[in-house]
Design an enzyme around this catalytic site. Structure first.
Site, PDB file in Angstrom:
ATOM      1  N   LYS A   1      24.733  33.961  39.298  1.00 48.03           N
ATOM      2  CA  LYS A   1      25.975  33.293  38.894  1.00 48.03           C
ATOM      3  C   LYS A   1      26.794  32.901  40.127  1.00 48.03           C
ATOM      4  O   LYS A   1      26.557  33.424  41.231  1.00 48.03           O
ATOM      5  CB  LYS A   1      26.783  34.218  37.976  1.00 48.03           C
ATOM      6  CG  LYS A   1      27.214  35.522  38.634  1.00 48.03           C
ATOM      7  CD  LYS A   1      27.729  36.527  37.600  1.00 48.03           C
ATOM      8  CE  LYS A   1      28.153  37.820  38.269  1.00 48.03           C
ATOM      9  NZ  LYS A   1      28.409  38.892  37.284  1.00 48.03           N
TER      10      LYS A   1
ATOM     11  N   TYR B   1      50.574  32.543  64.717  1.00 50.95           N
ATOM     12  CA  TYR B   1      51.710  32.445  63.793  1.00 50.95           C
ATOM     13  C   TYR B   1      52.394  33.787  63.627  1.00 50.95           C
ATOM     14  O   TYR B   1      51.730  34.826  63.503  1.00 50.95           O
ATOM     15  CB  TYR B   1      51.230  31.985  62.417  1.00 50.95           C
ATOM     16  CG  TYR B   1      50.874  30.523  62.335  1.00 50.95           C
ATOM     17  CD1 TYR B   1      51.794  29.533  62.648  1.00 50.95           C
ATOM     18  CD2 TYR B   1      49.610  30.138  61.899  1.00 50.95           C
ATOM     19  CE1 TYR B   1      51.461  28.204  62.545  1.00 50.95           C
ATOM     20  CE2 TYR B   1      49.268  28.799  61.786  1.00 50.95           C
ATOM     21  CZ  TYR B   1      50.200  27.832  62.112  1.00 50.95           C
ATOM     22  OH  TYR B   1      49.871  26.523  62.008  1.00 50.95           O
TER      23      TYR B   1
HETATM   24  C1  LIG Z   1      27.765  40.066  37.682  1.00 50.94           C
HETATM   25  C2  LIG Z   1      27.009  40.910  36.715  1.00 50.94           C
HETATM   26  C3  LIG Z   1      25.905  41.677  37.128  1.00 50.94           C
HETATM   27  C4  LIG Z   1      25.546  41.845  38.588  1.00 50.94           C
HETATM   28  O1  LIG Z   1      26.394  42.821  39.142  1.00 50.94           O
HETATM   29  P1  LIG Z   1      26.254  43.307  40.670  1.00 50.94           P
HETATM   30  O2  LIG Z   1      27.280  44.362  40.781  1.00 50.94           O
HETATM   31  O3  LIG Z   1      26.537  42.123  41.521  1.00 50.94           O
HETATM   32  O4  LIG Z   1      24.864  43.807  40.844  1.00 50.94           O
HETATM   33  C5  LIG Z   1      25.163  42.328  36.159  1.00 50.94           C
HETATM   34  N1  LIG Z   1      25.504  42.262  34.850  1.00 50.94           N
HETATM   35  C6  LIG Z   1      26.579  41.573  34.424  1.00 50.94           C
HETATM   36  C7  LIG Z   1      26.899  41.557  32.974  1.00 50.94           C
HETATM   37  C8  LIG Z   1      27.370  40.889  35.330  1.00 50.94           C
HETATM   38  O5  LIG Z   1      28.453  40.227  34.912  1.00 50.94           O
END
Ligand SMILES: *Cc1c(COP(=O)(O)O)cnc(C)c1O
Length: 366
Positions: free
Chosen positions: A35, A259
């Protein structure tokens, strides 16, 4: 002068997947979460590399991500975590052969309707909430569907899943509670879900003493994030973030840098300016605290991170610090979790925030 360069090691990502698959009990029991454009590293490059290594199942969050991935990896099983919101979206997913994760009675009803309009039952997965209170069927919704399992008919169920809330804190009591609730759900599932594969573990979940049954869903560990915070990272680093020194100057007390004049020279210092800033995703909150490397020498970021530039105290780097010399902000020694800690955040946010302005170079691909 060019800006920063992000070098992404596809071979290291594949090696991390292999390590995680071994933990999960084999390649068929380990998916890849890609994702948010593979956590910012480029799904179009990462997913084919993993597929070539034997990864068969992928998770994305959105329909757009799922459709894009289907076009890149047509043979992969692609699960879309957020589930469909409208009949049109459900239609698009069904047509593309994407597997939505259904998180509510409404999404289940919508998917059944979509399936009824086609000539075959449509694949989907179901997410049951066990303590995260974010996505998934609530305990009450699950119970009522279980008692009225007709509402689950007409769907080709692929996964029955849940998600850990505290897997990166192994001692947290919620881990055990969620594991027990999920076991209970599997134990009492209706016949239509009897042969459906379970799925519980994210990256850190895979490293809990009892882990979880079925298909693992690692994300961050694929990309080099530490799934066991506080212990040695068992994953390979996958990214190198570097920029070249744009300008060097000598300053002396009482001059200040940047800054807000937040850094005051305690004496004679050599200051290097590099073309990397918060517009590239190096959070403003990373200074003070962030470190970088010139060759083998570690140098501190000083002053404030600005939009396009950062300043470093390179006094200790000696002759290694010259205009055009490379400064690494992420490498084999400085991990995403280190940079995240300096900024008061997590490696996930560092990776997904790395901007499009930097040059991206892929190495180690298939
Ligand atoms: C993002 C997600 C994962 C992966 O999690 P990580 O901590 O990056 O391994 C797995 N299952 C779901 C439902 C997620 O939303």
């Amino acid at each position: 002068m060019a800006g920063a360069t992000l070098t992404i090691d596809l071979g290291a990502i594949v090696e991390n997947w292999r390590r995680l698959a071994e933990r999960a009990g084999g390649g068929k029991r380990c998916s890849a979460v890609v994702k948010a454009d593979a956590y910012g590293l480029g799904m179009a490059r990462v997913a084919p590399a993993l597929a070539a290594a034997g990864c068969e199942t992928f998770f994305v969050a959105h329909t757009e991500e799922a459709l894009a991935l289907k076009a890149i990896c047509p043979d992969a099983a692609i699960h879309m975590l957020n589930g469909p919101g409208t009949p049109e979206e459900a239609g698009d997913l069904a047509e593309a052969g994407v597997v939505p994760v259904l998180n509510s009675p409404g999404q289940i009803a919508l998917w059944r309707k979509t399936a009824m309009h086609s000539d075959r039952s449509r694949p989907a997965s179901v997410h049951v909430d066990t303590g995260m209170s974010r996505l998934g069927l609530s305990p009450r919704e699950w119970q009522s569907l279980r008692d009225d399992a007709d509402k689950l008919s007409g769907i080709d169920w692929r996964l029955i899943m849940s998600h850990y809330a505290c897997a990166d804190t192994p001692a947290h009591p919620l881990n055990d509670l969620q594991f027990r609730r999920f076991s209970e759900i599997l134990h009492t599932r209706p016949p239509i879900l009897k042969d459906t594969q379970p799925s519980l573990c994210n990256s850190a979940g895979l490293f809990l003493p009892h882990g979880g049954p079925g298909l693992a869903r690692p994300g961050i560990a694929l990309y080099g994030g530490n799934p066991v915070p506080g212990k040695a990272n068992p994953m390979r680093p996958t990214v190198r973030l570097s920029a070249r020194i744009l300008q060097l100057r000598e300053i002396d007390h009482p001059e200040t840098v940047g800054y807000g004049a937040t850094f005051q020279a305690p004496g004679k210092r050599r200051v290097a300016t590099v073309p990397l800033g918060y517009a590239d995703g190096v959070l403003r909150a990373a200074a003070p605290g962030a470190k970088a490397m010139i060759g083998e020498c570690t140098v501190p970021v000083i002053g404030r991170v600005s939009m396009d530039l950062m300043t470093l105290d390179v006094t200790d780097a000696g002759q290694g610090a010259q205009p055009g010399a490379e400064v690494a902000f992420l490498n084999a020694s400085i991990g995403i979790d280190d940079l995240a800690e300096a900024a008061g955040t997590i490696g996930y946010e560092i990776l997904t925030g790395l901007g499009d302005r930097m040059t991206r170079v892929y190495v180690g691909g298939p």
